[in-house]
Scaffold this active site. Structure first.
Site, mmCIF file in Angstrom:
data_model
loop_
_atom_site.group_PDB
_atom_site.id
_atom_site.type_symbol
_atom_site.label_atom_id
_atom_site.label_comp_id
_atom_site.label_asym_id
_atom_site.label_seq_id
_atom_site.Cartn_x
_atom_site.Cartn_y
_atom_site.Cartn_z
ATOM 1 N N GLU A 65 0.810 -1.221 0.000
ATOM 2 C CA GLU A 65 0.000 0.000 0.000
ATOM 3 C C GLU A 65 0.846 1.276 0.000
ATOM 4 O O GLU A 65 0.541 2.239 -0.704
ATOM 5 C CB GLU A 65 -0.902 -0.021 1.243
ATOM 6 C CG GLU A 65 -1.952 1.062 1.257
ATOM 7 C CD GLU A 65 -2.963 0.821 2.372
ATOM 8 O OE1 GLU A 65 -3.606 -0.243 2.367
ATOM 9 O OE2 GLU A 65 -3.081 1.684 3.263
ATOM 10 N N ASP A 66 1.912 1.285 0.779
ATOM 11 C CA ASP A 66 2.624 2.553 1.029
ATOM 12 C C ASP A 66 3.995 2.668 0.386
ATOM 13 O O ASP A 66 4.570 3.761 0.371
ATOM 14 C CB ASP A 66 2.798 2.772 2.543
ATOM 15 C CG ASP A 66 1.481 3.011 3.255
ATOM 16 O OD1 ASP A 66 0.511 3.398 2.575
ATOM 17 O OD2 ASP A 66 1.425 2.808 4.490
#
Ligand code: ZN
Length: 179
Positions: A65-66
């Site tokens: 996700e990051d």
């Protein structure tokens, strides 16, 4: 296949490198790695150290996700199961926040048992960080709002581990009672 200790150590190492320099905005600006260590630690504690792949996935749970890490990359280093767990707890960041939140509530009951545990541990860590940061009035409102939403997500994740469910309930209680 890596042994349990190597799996967890290498997961922590990759997480530290990939999240390097990231901080948790507005939550005491804690280094991001603190969050990952906390989630992995919670998972290790409530499963009494019995599931190395789950703890490794805890370390890695925000890498797709990051940090632009891919599922394939994780599968290559940590195996398909760890990669699948991380993929399952990854939000589609192209969606607006309200929609991502709604989707988490709806998808929670359909997640695998391991992904549900990671979800609950993640919410515990996120609520604790908001309590720890000595919140301003505005941040208190955010804490209440976050706890309300987290309860809806966790409602769809409960039942896999009684100690974890209890830890979540205790954390929410603390969030609602802290001044
Ligand atoms: Zn997280």
């Amino acid at each position: 296949m890596l042994s349990g200790l190597r799996l967890v150590s290498e997961a922590a190492d990759l997480a530290a490198r990939r999240h390097k320099g990231m901080a948790r905005k507005g939550r005491g600006n804690e280094p991001y790695i603190n969050h990952l260590a906390e989630v992995a630690g919670i998972l290790a504690e409530v499963t009494e150290g019995a599931d190395a792949e789950l703890v490794a996935a805890g370390w890695l749970h925000d890498t797709i996700e990051d940090t632009g890490t891919t599922r394939d990359e994780l599968a290559q280093q940590f195996g398909d199961h760890v990669a699948a767990l991380v993929d399952e707890v990854t939000d589609d960041m192209s969606l607006p926040k309200a929609q991502r939140r709604q989707r988490q509530i709806e998808s929670a009951p359909h997640k695998s048992p391991g992904a549900k545990l990671i979800k609950i541990a993640d919410k515990i860590s996120n609520i604790r960080a908001r309590i720890r940061s000595d919140p301003t009035a505005e941040e208190r409102a955010d804490l209440t709002d976050y706890a309300d939403w987290a309860e809806q997500v966790v409602a769809g994740c409960r039942g896999g581990n009684a100690a974890l469910d209890q830890m979540f309930d205790d954390t929410v209680k603390l969030a609602r009672s802290s001044p």
